[in-house]
Design a protein around this motif. Structure first.
Motif, PDB file in Angstrom:
ATOM      1  N   ASN A 115     104.638  85.201 -19.532  1.00 45.62           N
ATOM      2  CA  ASN A 115     105.531  84.096 -19.218  1.00 45.62           C
ATOM      3  C   ASN A 115     106.475  84.520 -18.064  1.00 45.62           C
ATOM      4  O   ASN A 115     106.798  85.102 -17.417  1.00 45.62           O
ATOM      5  N   LEU A 116     106.623  83.391 -16.872  1.00 45.59           N
ATOM      6  CA  LEU A 116     106.934  83.361 -15.897  1.00 45.59           C
ATOM      7  C   LEU A 116     108.720  82.844 -16.502  1.00 45.59           C
ATOM      8  O   LEU A 116     109.675  83.564 -15.899  1.00 45.59           O
ATOM      9  N   SER A 117     108.988  82.623 -18.097  1.00 54.44           N
ATOM     10  CA  SER A 117     110.625  82.318 -18.215  1.00 54.44           C
ATOM     11  C   SER A 117     110.376  81.990 -19.507  1.00 54.44           C
ATOM     12  O   SER A 117     109.143  82.299 -19.711  1.00 54.44           O
ATOM     13  N   LYS A 118     111.511  81.758 -19.917  1.00 54.88           N
ATOM     14  CA  LYS A 118     111.986  81.254 -21.474  1.00 54.88           C
ATOM     15  C   LYS A 118     110.689  80.115 -21.954  1.00 54.88           C
ATOM     16  O   LYS A 118     110.415  80.276 -23.254  1.00 54.88           O
ATOM     17  N   ARG A 119     111.501  79.525 -20.603  1.00 51.39           N
ATOM     18  CA  ARG A 119     109.814  78.000 -21.056  1.00 51.39           C
ATOM     19  C   ARG A 119     109.214  78.201 -20.224  1.00 51.39           C
ATOM     20  O   ARG A 119     108.609  76.459 -20.099  1.00 51.39           O
ATOM     21  N   VAL A 120     108.541  78.375 -19.826  1.00 50.48           N
ATOM     22  CA  VAL A 120     107.595  78.596 -18.296  1.00 50.48           C
ATOM     23  C   VAL A 120     106.173  79.337 -18.951  1.00 50.48           C
ATOM     24  O   VAL A 120     106.485  80.708 -18.865  1.00 50.48           O
ATOM     25  N   SER A 121     105.183  79.130 -19.410  1.00 51.86           N
ATOM     26  CA  SER A 121     103.722  80.157 -19.743  1.00 51.86           C
ATOM     27  C   SER A 121     102.375  79.695 -19.252  1.00 51.86           C
ATOM     28  O   SER A 121     102.506  78.631 -18.516  1.00 51.86           O
ATOM     29  N   PHE A 161     105.115  74.414 -20.074  1.00 55.58           N
ATOM     30  CA  PHE A 161     106.559  73.870 -19.417  1.00 55.58           C
ATOM     31  C   PHE A 161     106.412  73.275 -21.588  1.00 55.58           C
ATOM     32  O   PHE A 161     106.912  72.623 -21.774  1.00 55.58           O
TER      33      PHE A 161
END
Length: 184
Positions: A83-89, A136
């Motif tokens: 996971n790069l962020s909460k919404r990007v994996s 995304f």
């Protein structure tokens, strides 16, 4: 959810968010051993670690000296999720296509005018690949995710040619495909 005014707070049911456990994805791909352009649809299983889909690809005569239609079953295994962020994996994947090429010079069984057992059939191929994808996530939408992917692949015939012929190098047998996927 709207509840009648006469219901007390403890009588109101808990709001449960359901998540689609069997996602449907649709993808559009450029190149990658299934035509210059292809479209497909599929689903995930085994806790969204395995994917399977069906693809239709098209290669025009201007590119290949013959029109080629490809129908493929694509399956792959997802690994190295991150996971790069909460919404990007992100994740890597490895898999294979089983391609059926439809054109004027591919055969499941050669015509009688070809010598018996001289040629191997050439309409069906195994096309292994390895790739990476970035998703995304969307919220509160029918469209759950949009993904961008890139994969490096080959075809069984290319590998056999490399092994048999000293004129075909490992750099000649690979192709790159890229695409976009929509998960519902």
């Amino acid at each position: 959810t709207i509840y009648p005014n006469f219901m007390k707070a403890q009588d109101k049911p808990d709001i449960i968010t359901t998540h689609n456990t069997i996602p449907l994805y649709v993808n559009i791909q450029y190149a990658g051993n299934v035509g210059i352009a292809s479209v497909g649809a599929g689903t995930a299983f085994f806790h969204q670690k395995m994917y399977i889909g069906f693809i239709y690809g098209y290669l025009p005569e201007s590119v290949n000296d013959a029109v080629v239609h490809t129908i493929a079953i694509k399956t792959y295994y997802k690994f190295l999720p991150g996971n790069l962020s909460k919404r990007v994996s992100t994740f890597g994947y490895i898999g294979t296509n089983i391609n059926y090429g439809i054109t004027k010079n591919t055969y499941l069984k050669y015509p009688d005018y070809f010598p018996d057992d001289y040629y191997n059939t050439n309409a069906i191929h195994i096309a292994p690949f390895i790739g990476g994808k970035i998703d995304f996530s969307k919220s509160n939408s029918l469209l759950e995710k949009i993904g961008i992917y890139c994969e490096l692949g080959t075809i069984d015939k290319y590998v056999a040619d490399m092994v048999i012929s000293k004129q075909v190098s490992v750099f000649d047998i690979f192709s790159l495909g890229t695409g976009i996927s929509f998960t519902f």
